[in-house]
Design an enzyme around this catalytic site. Sequence first.
Site, PDB file in Angstrom:
ATOM      1  N   LYS A  73       0.723  -1.230  -0.191  1.00 41.77           N
ATOM      2  CA  LYS A  73       0.146   0.072   0.008  1.00 41.77           C
ATOM      3  C   LYS A  73       0.939   1.272   0.096  1.00 41.77           C
ATOM      4  O   LYS A  73       2.081   1.180   0.178  1.00 41.77           O
ATOM      5  CB  LYS A  73      -0.840  -0.063   1.306  1.00 41.77           C
ATOM      6  CG  LYS A  73      -0.297   0.150   2.566  1.00 41.77           C
ATOM      7  CD  LYS A  73      -1.215  -0.190   3.581  1.00 41.77           C
ATOM      8  CE  LYS A  73      -0.357  -0.239   5.079  1.00 41.77           C
ATOM      9  NZ  LYS A  73      -1.282  -0.499   6.323  1.00 41.77           N
ATOM     10  N   TYR A 117      13.612  30.743   8.783  1.00 43.59           N
ATOM     11  CA  TYR A 117      12.765  31.700   9.194  1.00 43.59           C
ATOM     12  C   TYR A 117      12.502  31.768  10.568  1.00 43.59           C
ATOM     13  O   TYR A 117      12.527  30.922  11.661  1.00 43.59           O
ATOM     14  CB  TYR A 117      11.255  30.951   8.585  1.00 43.59           C
ATOM     15  CG  TYR A 117      10.870  30.925   7.295  1.00 43.59           C
ATOM     16  CD1 TYR A 117      10.666  32.201   6.634  1.00 43.59           C
ATOM     17  CD2 TYR A 117      10.802  29.889   6.485  1.00 43.59           C
ATOM     18  CE1 TYR A 117      10.495  32.496   5.523  1.00 43.59           C
ATOM     19  CE2 TYR A 117      10.561  29.950   5.206  1.00 43.59           C
ATOM     20  CZ  TYR A 117      10.524  31.184   4.606  1.00 43.59           C
ATOM     21  OH  TYR A 117      10.283  31.122   3.401  1.00 43.59           O
TER      22      TYR A 117
END
Length: 369
Positions: free
Chosen positions: A43, A262
């Site tokens: 998956k 940042y």
Amino acid sequence: MAIIDAIAAAHGARLTIDLSAIAENWRRLGAQAPHITCAAVVKADAYGCGLAKVAPVLWGAGCRTFFVAHASEGVTARSVLPEAVIYVLNGLVPGSGPALMAHALRPVLGSREELDEWAALRAETGRPLPAALHVDTGMNRLGLTISEALALAGDPIIAAAGIDLLMSHLVSAELPDEAINRRQCEGFAQIIRAYPGIPGSLANSSGCYLGDGIANDLLRPGYAIFGGNPTPGRPNPMRPVIRLEAPIAQVREVKAGDGAGYNARWIASGPRRLATLSVGYADGYPRSASGRGHALVGGVPCPIVGLISMDLVILDVTDAPAARRGGPATLIGDALDVDSVGRAAGTIGYEILTNLGSRYVRHYVGSID
């Protein structure tokens, strides 16, 4: 690799996936119970490694039964595995039945409603496509309760729905001493006895290492096939599968008091040397690793400083003399396996793998064709 190749550098980072390691890991998992058939869970695009590439390799290694989560994943799997048995773990989502039938996909049914719908579809289409029955032994996500499943034993709906496999999912298989493992094994053994002649599947990756006390006819590993450790706290018996490298875009000197990234979450305590990598959270590298994770430059661990941004990561490479523009930094590989990267980011290796971004240049090695 001394210098990241030009194509990978142009795209930000290079993800190397070792197909031979995937095949070998599947064999190692199967060897834990050589008398039991071993399937493969593929998956989430084969845990981020590329279903279209991985599934044929597992087929070539001898795997004949596969599990996916969604019908759409099953359709992709069927396109490269025309003869395989493919189960869809998330069951019979309303409206998905015709697609499952069209691509010979077997739903894992977890309610009386799903059983009725699948049985009706089989009768309507005349296609005797089998399905699995999911019994919840402790996870409380999907599946019939043990009492519901026992009450259905012998009910004509089981034959009408073509149930050919009984399934449950372990809650804490990676912690072998947890009491719930014993309770789940005992509960699932009840189900196996109530449905004679129908095989059962309980063992996931870590469940393959729980020993013979588990009622099981089909191993169902996933994560460990792709290099994750099925035995946390002990050496990883799996071969590493992925390696993620990014080129250093720039190296700069900063002085005491300078910030990086940042909001200047990191401030230099003295003169430092910083390197910026051309990779970020848009590539699936977790922002939560900001200030916690590290990369390897010339084998030297270099901490991530400042906030990871969308396309860039900053490293403190003061102690890494090999750091230079265009040179590689290893974000996953060598001493940095997916489990350790996950821990540093406050998550798990599963999330690291399944988040591997589409911008990476994928390079497959070790084909067993």
